[in-house]
Design a protein around this motif. Structure first.
Motif, PDB file in Angstrom:
ATOM      1  N   ILE A 191       0.856  -1.190   0.000  1.00  0.00           N
ATOM      2  CA  ILE A 191       0.000   0.000   0.000  1.00  0.00           C
ATOM      3  C   ILE A 191       0.891   1.240   0.000  1.00  0.00           C
ATOM      4  CG2 ILE A 191      -1.744   1.302   1.297  1.00  0.00           C
ATOM      5  CD1 ILE A 191      -2.782  -1.336   2.365  1.00  0.00           C
ATOM      6  N   SER A 192       0.518   2.222  -0.773  1.00  0.00           N
ATOM      7  CA  SER A 192       1.259   3.478  -0.867  1.00  0.00           C
ATOM      8  C   SER A 192       1.650   4.002   0.513  1.00  0.00           C
ATOM      9  CB  SER A 192       0.391   4.522  -1.590  1.00  0.00           C
ATOM     10  OG  SER A 192       0.776   5.829  -1.266  1.00  0.00           O
ATOM     11  N   PHE A 193       2.925   4.402   0.651  1.00  0.00           N
ATOM     12  CA  PHE A 193       3.404   4.935   1.931  1.00  0.00           C
ATOM     13  C   PHE A 193       2.615   6.174   2.339  1.00  0.00           C
ATOM     14  CE2 PHE A 193       7.895   3.237   0.733  1.00  0.00           C
ATOM     15  CZ  PHE A 193       7.502   1.950   1.054  1.00  0.00           C
ATOM     16  N   ALA A 194       2.333   7.036   1.370  1.00  0.00           N
ATOM     17  CA  ALA A 194       1.600   8.264   1.666  1.00  0.00           C
ATOM     18  C   ALA A 194       0.173   7.953   2.102  1.00  0.00           C
ATOM     19  CB  ALA A 194       1.595   9.192   0.451  1.00  0.00           C
ATOM     20  N   GLU A 195      -0.449   6.937   1.483  1.00  0.00           N
ATOM     21  CA  GLU A 195      -1.793   6.535   1.895  1.00  0.00           C
ATOM     22  C   GLU A 195      -1.772   5.988   3.321  1.00  0.00           C
ATOM     23  OE1 GLU A 195      -4.661   6.842   0.201  1.00  0.00           O
ATOM     24  OE2 GLU A 195      -3.682   7.755  -1.525  1.00  0.00           O
ATOM     25  N   GLN A 196      -0.752   5.200   3.641  1.00  0.00           N
ATOM     26  CA  GLN A 196      -0.613   4.703   5.007  1.00  0.00           C
ATOM     27  C   GLN A 196      -0.439   5.855   5.988  1.00  0.00           C
ATOM     28  OE1 GLN A 196       2.119   1.357   5.649  1.00  0.00           O
ATOM     29  NE2 GLN A 196       2.186   1.023   3.435  1.00  0.00           N
ATOM     30  N   ALA A 197       0.405   6.823   5.608  1.00  0.00           N
ATOM     31  CA  ALA A 197       0.665   7.964   6.493  1.00  0.00           C
ATOM     32  C   ALA A 197      -0.585   8.808   6.685  1.00  0.00           C
ATOM     33  CB  ALA A 197       1.800   8.821   5.910  1.00  0.00           C
ATOM     34  N   ALA A 198      -1.361   8.978   5.617  1.00  0.00           N
ATOM     35  CA  ALA A 198      -2.595   9.769   5.714  1.00  0.00           C
ATOM     36  C   ALA A 198      -3.556   9.127   6.702  1.00  0.00           C
ATOM     37  CB  ALA A 198      -3.247   9.894   4.337  1.00  0.00           C
ATOM     38  N   ASN A 199      -3.670   7.828   6.648  1.00  0.00           N
ATOM     39  CA  ASN A 199      -4.555   7.121   7.566  1.00  0.00           C
ATOM     40  C   ASN A 199      -4.009   7.128   8.981  1.00  0.00           C
ATOM     41  OD1 ASN A 199      -6.961   5.655   6.142  1.00  0.00           O
ATOM     42  ND2 ASN A 199      -5.247   5.596   4.713  1.00  0.00           N
ATOM     43  N   LEU A 200      -2.702   7.016   9.109  1.00  0.00           N
ATOM     44  CA  LEU A 200      -2.075   7.083  10.428  1.00  0.00           C
ATOM     45  C   LEU A 200      -2.342   8.438  11.063  1.00  0.00           C
ATOM     46  CD1 LEU A 200      -0.132   5.740  12.495  1.00  0.00           C
ATOM     47  CD2 LEU A 200       1.742   6.816  11.266  1.00  0.00           C
ATOM     48  N   LYS A 201      -2.265   9.474  10.239  1.00  0.00           N
ATOM     49  CA  LYS A 201      -2.496  10.832  10.735  1.00  0.00           C
ATOM     50  C   LYS A 201      -3.973  11.054  11.053  1.00  0.00           C
ATOM     51  CE  LYS A 201      -1.592  15.652   9.503  1.00  0.00           C
ATOM     52  NZ  LYS A 201      -1.165  16.572   8.434  1.00  0.00           N
ATOM     53  N   ASP A 202      -4.851  10.478  10.213  1.00  0.00           N
ATOM     54  CA  ASP A 202      -6.287  10.685  10.389  1.00  0.00           C
ATOM     55  C   ASP A 202      -6.849   9.941  11.596  1.00  0.00           C
ATOM     56  OD1 ASP A 202      -6.348  12.293   8.204  1.00  0.00           O
ATOM     57  OD2 ASP A 202      -7.011  10.746   6.811  1.00  0.00           O
TER      58      ASP A 202
END
Length: 623
Positions: A191-202
């Motif tokens: 899974i895209s790192f940025a997508e993972q980070a966005a969800n981690l942040k959200d």
């Protein structure tokens, strides 16, 4: 021995270092400061004037314009903005966060060009993305920030047909997101790192992963096994690596955007550099002159020889890399190498081990542009300060390694592998991971070419940060040289979509039809039992350089790439086998990939289902 808790920079500025590290003890930090002192002493003894590298400050919109060019999206603006068919294919494979990163840069360039009153047409950023979403009947506007599912995750290809093969998500998405992101040992490459980070942040639910910044021992991260094979840098054909570069740049920028920071590539103004010699010569020039002597070499010969010279003695020498050579002797050896290395008359028996180690570090420091490049040196330096979680730091480093030019990346890889071998003898040489990182960080991250005192002062403040990045690069080098699966999937989808658009061209259709007719006619005339149609569940593997040149292989659930190679090597008919198991690999060629070297643990049935139109060839990496 007593050590002060502050050091003086060359201009006299003092920095408190007592609180500058999180996970690195005071003794380890002493190695850093001593190494930095040795570097300044060496430069003081070297009377050759260093040419400062000028870093150009970009004008408004220039940074974003250059970024779009680097990402292969220059036809989204300017005079060629109307010819965006290739970009439409590219954009159709991007994730939600990647698209947002592109939109942001296109919007900035558009506004800048309007201010400049350009005469040519300036497209609206919304129109650019509407082009590649119209065929899906729905614009992917990223309106669902709490989910990692993208247009690629909906099992639809560009023409609306079912196609789960290229999904950027996996069954892991069904797991609770915080569990998926906070596993102590696994790194998710699907899974895209940025997508993972966005969800981690959200999520912001207090279940975020604890970072590695405060841990003395780094965790043993592992890559979950991918049945379709792990792809390493060097496994792909150049045309696919070009796509990987563009996707890595966009993905890294999207990762920065998630955390509200700006990813800026530094740009150096071209300066006159040496066009021959060993020290202070650009890597490209070195390799050009080395390849005349050793065709195909990818690592500077002097770099290889210095490492070999260090290892020839023993890696058990206490203080190896930390204890400097004698400065006057190192300087003399440097001059003698310049004069005699390529003539083959240099006497290596005169080179002591600590002197060779000093020459190796000198070679790295004296490169006219840093090994980590002018463009990305600051990004490497800032990894720890930008991202508080170790997994995010590793993901950013992974993308940065993908962005390095091939010569820099190959040389860095050889260096890191050597440093790990030094660490493997830590019980004897007393050089632990922390010690080696402390000693090597100043050589990679304090670049003389910038010629700015503020840069050097900043390095004192960032000492522990750059040393930690050095630790990560050594400890996790195998992970950093892995191409994430989600990027490979995007490359496959780009190739598939490009092929679809090519087939729509009438001229191409006629050519394909004629080629198919001629091939069918030829096969009817020349058909032999070995060339018979391959039945379902069977692949034809070619091995032109082996005695058994072709074999039909029945696919099973457990059949791996290494099993096929072993089967071919066991067939000895006619010529005696000259290639060993470690010298040959099975390649996936064509279909939705240019060319990909398979690791031995690739499950062939799973890969065949992903790319049924591929050809399968066994060959060495050199052929």
């Amino acid at each position: 021995m007593n050590h002060d808790h502050s050091k003086k920079t060359p201009d006299g500025a003092s920095f408190d270092r007592s609180g500058s590290q999180d996970s690195l003890d005071e003794l380890s930090m002493d190695d850093y400061w001593k190494e930095l002192e040795n570097i300044h002493e060496t430069r003081g003894n070297n009377h050759v004037e260093q040419v400062a590298l000028v870093v150009k400050e970009p004008d408004e919109g220039e940074l974003e314009e250059e970024w779009l060019k680097e990402a292969g999206l220059s036809n989204l603006f300017g005079e060629s903005s109307g010819d965006s068919l290739e970009s439409v294919v590219f954009l159709s494979t991007l994730t939600r966060t990647q698209k947002a990163a592109v939109e942001k840069r296109v919007e900035t360039v558009t506004q800048t060009m309007r201010k400049r009153n350009k005469q040519h047409q300036i497209p609206d950023v919304r129109d650019i993305f509407r082009l590649q979403n119209d065929s899906k009947g729905k614009v992917c506007d990223g309106s669902e920030p709490s989910t990692v599912r993208t247009s690629e995750n909906k099992n639809e290809t560009q023409d609306g047909t079912k196609g789960s093969k290229f999904s950027l998500g996996t069954d892991e998405q069904k797991r609770p997101l915080e569990d998926m992101l906070c596993s102590d040992t696994d790194i998710n490459l699907e899974i895209s790192f940025a997508e993972q980070a966005a969800n981690l942040k959200d999520t912001s639910v207090g279940k975020m992963c604890k970072g590695g910044g405060g841990d003395t021992l780094l965790p043993n991260f592992r890559l979950p096994k991918d049945k379709t094979g792990t792809t390493k840098i060097g496994d792909l054909a150049p045309q696919d690596m070009k796509k990987v570069y563009s996707l890595a740049l966009i993905e890294l920028t999207a990762l920065y955007d998630i955390f509200g920071t700006e990813f800026k590539q530094q740009k150096a103004v071209k300066i006159k550099t040496k066009d021959s010699g060993l020290f202070g010569v650009p890597l490209s020039v070195l390799l050009e002159q080395d390849q005349k002597k050793v065709p195909g070499t990818k690592i500077p010969l002097i770099f290889q020889k210095l490492i070999a010279q260090i290892e020839e003695a023993t890696l058990e020498t206490e203080g190896l890399l930390r204890i400097p050579g004698v400065a006057t002797r190192v300087k003399s050896l440097c001059q003698e190498l310049e004069a005699k290395f390529y003539e083959g008359t240099f006497n290596w028996e005169n080179v002591k081990q600590h002197d060779a180690a000093s020459l190796l570090k000198l070679f790295i420091r004296e490169l006219p542009q840093p090994l980590l490049t002018v463009e990305y040196l600051k990004a490497f330096q800032d990894v720890q300060s930008e991202y508080s979680k170790l997994k995010l730091q590793l993901q950013a480093l992974n993308l940065l390694v993908l962005l390095l030019p091939e010569a820099n990346r190959d040389t860095l890889k050889v260096l890191l592998e050597f440093l790990q071998r030094v660490i493997d003898h830590r019980d004897k040489n007393k050089m632990t991971l922390k010690n080696v990182a402390m000693v090597m960080a100043p050589n990679l991250f304090t670049f003389h070419g910038f010629g700015s005192k503020t840069i050097e002062q900043r390095e004192f403040v960032m000492a522990a940060g750059t040393a930690n990045v050095m630790r990560f690069m050594i400890q996790y080098q195998k992970l950093l040289w892995t191409i994430p699966k989600f990027i490979i999937n995007q490359v496959r989808k780009q190739n598939t979509e490009s092929q679809k658009k090519e087939k729509k061209d009438k001229a191409m259709k006629k050519l394909l039809k004629k080629m198919a007719y001629d091939r069918e006619k030829h096969e009817k005339q020349e058909k032999t039992p070995n060339d018979a149609d391959v039945p379902q569940g069977v692949i034809r593997v070619q091995a032109p350089h082996l005695s058994k040149v072709s074999m039909a292989i029945q696919l099973t659930e457990e059949l791996k790439a290494g099993d096929i190679v072993a089967r071919f090597l066991s067939q000895k008919s006619g010529n005696v086998q000259t290639l060993k198991k470690e010298e040959v690999f099975l390649y996936e060629i064509g279909g939705n990939i240019g060319e990909r070297c398979l690791d031995d643990d690739t499950y062939m049935k799973d890969l065949y289902q992903l790319n049924p139109n591929a050809e399968w060839v066994i060959k060495s990496k050199q052929s």
